[in-house]
Design an enzyme around this catalytic site. Sequence first.
Site, PDB file in Angstrom:
ATOM      1  N   GLY A  53       0.905  -1.357   0.236  1.00  0.00           N
ATOM      2  CA  GLY A  53      -0.108  -0.014   0.034  1.00  0.00           C
ATOM      3  C   GLY A  53       0.863   1.184  -0.041  1.00  0.00           C
ATOM      4  N   THR A  54       0.380   2.262  -0.622  1.00  0.00           N
ATOM      5  CA  THR A  54       1.243   3.452  -0.874  1.00  0.00           C
ATOM      6  C   THR A  54       0.436   4.873  -0.716  1.00  0.00           C
ATOM      7  OG1 THR A  54       0.741   3.459  -3.029  1.00  0.00           O
ATOM      8  CG2 THR A  54       2.786   2.658  -2.408  1.00  0.00           C
ATOM      9  N   THR A  55       0.827   5.771  -0.768  1.00  0.00           N
ATOM     10  CA  THR A  55       0.764   7.008  -0.385  1.00  0.00           C
ATOM     11  C   THR A  55      -0.473   7.355   0.561  1.00  0.00           C
ATOM     12  OG1 THR A  55       1.605   7.616  -2.401  1.00  0.00           O
ATOM     13  CG2 THR A  55       0.719   9.641  -1.139  1.00  0.00           C
ATOM     14  N   ASP A  70      -4.542   6.941  -0.952  1.00  0.00           N
ATOM     15  CA  ASP A  70      -5.296   6.403  -1.941  1.00  0.00           C
ATOM     16  C   ASP A  70      -5.579   5.081  -1.769  1.00  0.00           C
ATOM     17  OD1 ASP A  70      -2.403   5.414  -1.844  1.00  0.00           O
ATOM     18  OD2 ASP A  70      -2.817   4.626  -3.775  1.00  0.00           O
ATOM     19  N   GLY A 228       3.214   3.739  -8.206  1.00  0.00           N
ATOM     20  CA  GLY A 228       2.319   2.792  -6.975  1.00  0.00           C
ATOM     21  C   GLY A 228       1.013   3.220  -6.393  1.00  0.00           C
TER      22      GLY A 228
END
Length: 281
Positions: A53-55, A70, A228
């Site tokens: 998982g990102t940002t 996100d 990503g």
Amino acid sequence: MHDRWQALFGNYLNASFVDIFRGHSPEYFSVLARRELSAVSPEAHGAPGVPVGTTILAVRYAEGVVVAGDRQATEGYQVAHRRIEKVYKADDYSAIAIAGAAGPSIEMARLFQTELEHYEKVEGDGLSLEGKANKLAQMIRMNLPAAMQGLVVIPIFAGFDLKRGEGRIFKYDVTGGRYEEIDYYATGSGGKDARTTLKKLYRSACSRGEALRMAAEALVDAAEEDVGTGGPDPIHGIYPSIKVITRTGFEEVAEPEVREHFDAVLAARRAANAHGSSGNR
């Protein structure tokens, strides 16, 4: 009677659910570690098979703090999930946003929720915001062996400090180091791009609407620069999730309001592009 209950539940007076859990089932943590570590080598960090998982970000404003993330998880160069939730309610006055290996991150968020609930039931009062931040730091430190093998969990913790009467933001490193950010913070693979946007737009004592707009601008910029990070997807109706914590408590921003802010950002950028194109003719 006390001995009877203690025989059934062990040291149930311990205010830490994690400590009780580890005391009763120490093999659970080691089993999880063995199973997950055996599937991931240090060289495989971020490789297919480990959804990441990102940002995620947090922005402080006049009445509290905004936490957003996100919705996309990736496996290497593939999209693993488009609707993953990265921002969780920790308790009535705080939230945890997760970035890193998706499975361990989600498990840590859920365990953190249980830890805070258990503490309040045993002690009859909740932890201070500072105490919650320290609890999370301990849990991240427990994850260090897995993190060294690539299963990194790096959350943002934010909430409203009832004693100070203000929103506060805490960030962490993989060793459990805890640091407080005064105005805003973003992390994950698109975190640097989001921080750049927040650095340009942020102003202290901004309103709720302005903070939501800044979060939207930052996440759109992160999605444009980072593969990503998933951006707003009007076609499938997928928008980043945003939570707000103020003196009145935790609030999940309704999807129509979230959509309104992201649509406004996209419309402004379309208009700017159109103006730039006509100006070049």
